[in-house]
Design a protein around this motif. Structure first.
Motif, PDB file in Angstrom:
ATOM      1  N   GLU A  95     -15.418   0.771   3.971  1.00  0.00           N
ATOM      2  CA  GLU A  95     -16.761   0.972   3.409  1.00  0.00           C
ATOM      3  C   GLU A  95     -17.816   0.311   4.290  1.00  0.00           C
ATOM      4  OE1 GLU A  95     -15.903  -0.400  -0.552  1.00  0.00           O
ATOM      5  OE2 GLU A  95     -14.673   1.381  -0.884  1.00  0.00           O
ATOM      6  N   GLU A 163      -5.337   0.777   5.273  1.00  0.00           N
ATOM      7  CA  GLU A 163      -5.984   1.447   4.154  1.00  0.00           C
ATOM      8  C   GLU A 163      -6.492   2.824   4.596  1.00  0.00           C
ATOM      9  OE1 GLU A 163      -7.462  -1.476   0.995  1.00  0.00           O
ATOM     10  OE2 GLU A 163      -9.021  -1.313   2.492  1.00  0.00           O
ATOM     11  N   GLY A 207      -5.080   1.377  -1.029  1.00  0.00           N
ATOM     12  CA  GLY A 207      -5.570   2.718  -1.325  1.00  0.00           C
ATOM     13  C   GLY A 207      -4.945   3.236  -2.606  1.00  0.00           C
ATOM     14  N   VAL A 209      -3.691   1.752  -5.153  1.00  0.00           N
ATOM     15  CA  VAL A 209      -2.509   1.084  -5.714  1.00  0.00           C
ATOM     16  C   VAL A 209      -2.803   0.754  -7.174  1.00  0.00           C
ATOM     17  CG1 VAL A 209      -1.032  -0.968  -5.625  1.00  0.00           C
ATOM     18  CG2 VAL A 209      -1.815   0.104  -3.494  1.00  0.00           C
ATOM     19  N   GLY A 229      -8.293  -2.412  -4.883  1.00  0.00           N
ATOM     20  CA  GLY A 229      -9.690  -2.388  -5.302  1.00  0.00           C
ATOM     21  C   GLY A 229      -9.802  -2.304  -6.812  1.00  0.00           C
ATOM     22  N   GLY A 230      -9.979  -1.098  -7.324  1.00  0.00           N
ATOM     23  CA  GLY A 230     -10.259  -0.887  -8.749  1.00  0.00           C
ATOM     24  C   GLY A 230      -9.282  -1.582  -9.682  1.00  0.00           C
TER      25      GLY A 230
HETATM   26  C1  PEP Z   1     -10.043  -1.118  -1.385  1.00  0.00           C
HETATM   27  O1  PEP Z   1     -11.221  -1.102  -1.681  1.00  0.00           O
HETATM   28  O2  PEP Z   1      -9.664  -1.829  -0.451  1.00  0.00           O
HETATM   29  C2  PEP Z   1      -9.122  -0.315  -2.163  1.00  0.00           C
HETATM   30  C3  PEP Z   1      -7.886  -0.218  -1.740  1.00  0.00           C
HETATM   31  O3  PEP Z   1      -9.613   0.293  -3.287  1.00  0.00           O
HETATM   32  P1  PEP Z   1      -8.769   1.070  -4.410  1.00  0.00           P
HETATM   33  O4  PEP Z   1      -7.546   0.256  -4.732  1.00  0.00           O
HETATM   34  O5  PEP Z   1      -9.696   1.192  -5.578  1.00  0.00           O
HETATM   35  O6  PEP Z   1      -8.390   2.408  -3.832  1.00  0.00           O
END
Ligand code: PEP
Length: 248
Positions: A95, A163, A207, A209, A229-230
Motif C-alpha cells: 500500500e 504478500e 494476504g 490469512v 491485516g483485517g
Molecule cells: C496486509 O495488509 O499486510 C494484509 C495481509 O492484509 P489482509 O490480511 O487483510 O489481506
C-alpha cells in the motif's frame, strides 16, 4: 530452528478503545510458543507498548522515515518508533509502494534506519496480479528482495513478508503450491546472498490469512508465519491464527 511469527498490521484502524483487544490477546496467549506482533497506527504505539510490557506481544510501527530527524512534516523516524516502545517496523508494504510511490531503494534506506534504531524490519515484497499473470512473479519478488534488503540484514533484525498484492484485503489467496514456490525461491535467494545465515531469516506469508485458511498455509514448507491485516484487528479473529501457527 526459526521461531515462528504471527504479525498483525492494523493499517489506519484503531483508537485507544482497541487497547482492550490487545489485552484480550495477551490473556489468551500468555506464553505462546511463537512470536506475536501487533503493528497499530503510530498514535497507539506508546499506549500499547506500555500495556503489553509484561506480556508476550510485541508492538511495531507500520512505516518509518529513512532519516533520524529533520524537516519531514508528518513522518516518523525509526528512532522515534523505538523511543515510543516499538521493537519492529513494517517497511515497503504494497500500500505504501502503491500509494506513496515507495521504491525498493526507499525501502532499503528505511530498513537501514530501522537496523540503526535496533528495530526489526519487516520487509514486504510481492507481485501484482498483472505480474503474476505475465509469469513474472519470481523475477519481481527476487528483485524486490535483493534491492530492499540491506547487507546489514540478519535473521535477528529482518523478517521478510511475501504478500501478493492481489491477495491483500481481497479474500483471494494463492494456491498452496504458489505460496510454496515463492517461499522456496526466497529461501534460495537469501542463501545465495547470506550463506548459512539465511536459515535464520523468517519468511512470512501475507494476504487474506484468516482462521479458516491459516493451518493449511502454515503447513507449507518455508512459511514461518503470517502478516495479517483485517483478521488481526480483533482478538477473536487473530487468536485462532496464532493458535494455528503454534500447532503448525
Ligand atoms: C496486509 O495488509 O499486510 C494484509 C495481509 O492484509 P489482509 O490480511 O487483510 O489481506
Amino acid at each position: 530452528m526459526r521461531r515462528k511469527l504471527a504479525a498483525g498490521n492494523w493499517k489506519m484502524n484503531g483508537t485507544l478503545t482497541r487497547v482492550t483487544e490487545v489485552m484480550a490477546l495477551c490473556a489468551a496467549h500468555q506464553a505462546p510458543s511463537v512470536d506475536v506482533l501487533i503493528c497499530p497506527p503510530a498514535t497507539l504505539i506508546p499506549a500499547l507498548a506500555t500495556a503489553t510490557t509484561d506480556h508476550a506481544v510485541a508492538i511495531g510501527g507500520q512505516d518509518c522515515h529513512a532519516a533520524v530527524s529533520g524537516a519531514h512534516t508528518g513522518d516518523i523516524s525509526a528512532h522515534m518508533l523505538a523511543d515510543a516502545g516499538a521493537t519492529h517496523v513494517i517497511i515497503g508494504h504494497s500500500e505504501r509502494r502503491a500509494d506513496r510511490g515507495e521504491t525498493s531503494a526507499d525501502v532499503h534506506a528505511k530498513a537501514l534506519a530501522a537496523h540503526t534504531a535496533t528495530l526489526t524490519a519487516v520487509i514486504c515484497i510481492g507481485e501484482t496480479l498483472a505480474q503474476r499473470e505475465a509469469g513474472e512473479t519470481l523475477d519481481v519478488v527476487g528483485t524486490q528482495l535483493r534491492d530492499s534488503t540491506p547487507d546489514s540484514a540478519t535473521g535477528e533484525n529482518t523478517v521478510i513478508a511475501y504478500e501478493p498484492v492481489w491477495a491483500i484485503g481481497t479474500g483471494k489467496v494463492p494456491t498452496l503450491e504458489q505460496i510454496g514456490e515463492v517461499h522456496a525461491a526466497l529461501r534460495i535467494a537469501l542463501t545465495n546472498r547470506f550463506g548459512a545465515d539465511a536459515n535464520a531469516f523468517r519468511i512470512l506469508y501475507g494476504g487474506s490469512v484468516k482462521a479458516s485458511n491459516a493451518a493449511e498455509i502454515f503447513a507449507v514448507p518455508d512459511v514461518d508465519g503470517a502478516l495479517v491485516g483485517g483478521a488481526s484487528l480483533t482478538a477473536e479473529d487473530f487468536s485462532p491464527i496464532i493458535t494455528a501457527l503454534e500447532n503448525a
